[in-house]
Write an enzyme that holds these catalytic residues in place. Structure first.
Site, PDB file in Angstrom:
ATOM      1  N   GLU A  83      -2.935   7.781  -4.180  1.00 40.73           N
ATOM      2  CA  GLU A  83      -2.903   6.469  -3.532  1.00 40.73           C
ATOM      3  C   GLU A  83      -2.688   5.372  -4.571  1.00 40.73           C
ATOM      4  O   GLU A  83      -3.350   5.368  -5.612  1.00 40.73           O
ATOM      5  CB  GLU A  83      -4.229   6.228  -2.811  1.00 40.73           C
ATOM      6  CG  GLU A  83      -4.286   4.905  -2.076  1.00 40.73           C
ATOM      7  CD  GLU A  83      -5.692   4.597  -1.552  1.00 40.73           C
ATOM      8  OE1 GLU A  83      -5.896   4.684  -0.335  1.00 40.73           O
ATOM      9  OE2 GLU A  83      -6.585   4.278  -2.365  1.00 40.73           O
ATOM     10  N   TYR A  86       0.860  -1.177   0.000  1.00 43.19           N
ATOM     11  CA  TYR A  86       0.000   0.000   0.000  1.00 43.19           C
ATOM     12  C   TYR A  86       0.899   1.230   0.000  1.00 43.19           C
ATOM     13  O   TYR A  86       1.887   1.303   0.749  1.00 43.19           O
ATOM     14  CB  TYR A  86      -0.899   0.021   1.245  1.00 43.19           C
ATOM     15  CG  TYR A  86      -1.756   1.272   1.313  1.00 43.19           C
ATOM     16  CD1 TYR A  86      -3.002   1.313   0.695  1.00 43.19           C
ATOM     17  CD2 TYR A  86      -1.296   2.419   1.964  1.00 43.19           C
ATOM     18  CE1 TYR A  86      -3.774   2.469   0.721  1.00 43.19           C
ATOM     19  CE2 TYR A  86      -2.055   3.576   1.992  1.00 43.19           C
ATOM     20  CZ  TYR A  86      -3.300   3.590   1.372  1.00 43.19           C
ATOM     21  OH  TYR A  86      -4.045   4.732   1.389  1.00 43.19           O
TER      22      TYR A  86
END
Ligand code: GDP
Ligand code: MN
Length: 388
Positions: free
Chosen positions: A199, A113
């Site tokens: 992101e 992530y």
């Protein structure tokens, strides 16, 4: 402003970030040729078909499909394009898929992530990373928060350098030569594109030892769009709440919420406080609406139109502070708007500030049904009680 994954990847590509390559389409007539083109251009048999909607959780909701063969891809693309996709981020009503992205399939070694956003509490940008990336990142954050690592980029001279080193170490990515430059480029992209969020979940390492952005979610600060015409062109109206779009046309700052007390307020701070007080009085605000500091008859009328288009609204609370705008003018605007629009909901009006007394007199003497209130507490209580 939210943009689609394929658009976010176009931006990333300009910063030399390795992405999972593919092509976006919106017509089912282009499905077959696009699958073939992806297979040929990126030298792969298997492809991934990905729904393009402004919401995450597509994988779990059935909007991302691994397709080993051409026929599988054909089937998946025809199913996903035009489907109503429900994910944990779309709400139960789901979202219509108007575009799909067909990409090469990668052999994933590990999913990470990666995100950059602004941390208001520290007044600085922050890298947020985890070696437990992928579709379950929310559960990781909930159950194993220590696996989410943050590195802040403050304004000290070597902040970026050391934050990048820190995340490389915490993700154990030292063996990948290009990754230091890639993280720096990602930060450059975030800064230069005026992102409020960049992101990548997942950022993957592949079995052939490459680091690649498999997904991308980029939110752009809408107030910066005037200096990014190429990003502004990414605006996809079909993804937005129709009421919010209409409000934007009127120049009103409106956000739709789920309650039934419509709020018409001037000033964003007062609008926030008004919603808080509605809640405090046991009600649920139907919206945030800032009609601006110079509200006139026209803005009040447009505000009413927007609020009334929301069928949940049972009462309207008008809370205006007369600073530059005079309360008597607002009162006349409210009366005119109520007469013209033929309202069938309760309207509670609280006007304070310049010419407030005169405004109250105008409202009290008018022949339309309004409830006037002096304090915000009284106004909110009445707006909530009238519904019950
Ligand atoms: P999201 O669910 O909306 O976040 O969509 P993503 O683009 O992140 O895809 C969801 C998941 O699908 C990823 O976390 C991967 O596990 C899987 N996936 C997507 N593309 C590929 C691929 O090329 N190869 C493999 N093996 N899995 C993929
Ligand atoms: Mn994802």
């Amino acid at each position: 402003m939210k943009i689609h994954e394929y658009q976010a990847k176009e931006i990333l590509k300009k910063y030399n970030i390795p992405i999972q390559e593919g092509y976006a389409i919106e017509n089912s007539a282009d499905i077959d040729s696009t699958i073939k083109k992806v297979q040929a251009d990126f030298n792969c048999e298997a492809v991934i078909v990905k729904a393009q909607i402004h919401a995450g959780g597509r994988g779990k909701g059935g909007g991302v499909k691994y397709c080993p063969t051409f026929e599988d891809a054909q089937g998946a693309a025809n199913t996903i394009l035009g489907m109503n996709l429900i994910t944990h981020q779309t709400g139960p009503e789901g979202k219509m898929v108007n575009k799909i992205l067909i990409t090469e399939a990668l052999d994933i070694e590990k999913e990470y992530y990666f995100a950059i956003t602004f941390d208001r509490s520290k007044n600085s940008d922050v890298f947020i990373v985890s070696s437990e990336g992928g579709v379950d990142i929310e559960e990781v954050a909930e159950n194993n928060p220590d696996q989410i690592i943050k590195a802040w980029i403050d304004d000290s001279p070597n902040a970026l350098e050391s934050a990048v080193k820190e995340i490389i170490t915490s993700l154990s990515l030292e063996e990948f030569e290009n990754v230091e430059q890639m993280f720096k480029d990602l930060y450059k992209c975030y800064l230069e594109s005026d992102c409020s969020l960049l992101e990548i979940n997942p950022l993957v390492s592949t079995t052939s030892n490459e680091i690649i952005a498999l997904d991308a979610k980029v939110d752009i600060d809408s107030n910066s769009l005037f200096r990014h015409p190429e990003i502004a062109a990414y605006h996809d109206k079909s993804e937005e709440d129709p009421l919010e779009l209409k409000a934007a046309e009127y120049g009103l700052n409106y956000i739709k919420l789920d309650g039934n007390v419509g709020c018409m307020v001037n000033g964003a701070g007062l609008a926030m406080a008004t919603m808080d007080i509605v809640k405090h009085c046991g009600g649920e605000p139907a919206n945030f609406l800032d009609v601006g500091g110079a509200a006139n008859v026209e803005t009040i009328k447009n505000g009413f139109k927007i609020i009334l288009s929301d069928k949940n609204v049972k009462s309207i609370l008008i809370n205006i502070f007369g600073g530059i705008v005079r309360c008597d003018r607002v009162a006349n605007g409210v009366i005119q708007a109520v007469k013209e629009l033929d309202l069938d909901v309760v309207v509670v009006v609280r006007l304070q500030g310049t010419n407030a007394k005169l405004a109250k007199k105008i409202l009290d003497e008018s022949d339309i049904e309004l409830i006037s209130a002096e304090t915000i507490n009284e106004a909110a209580t009445k707006a909530v009680e009238m519904i019950k």
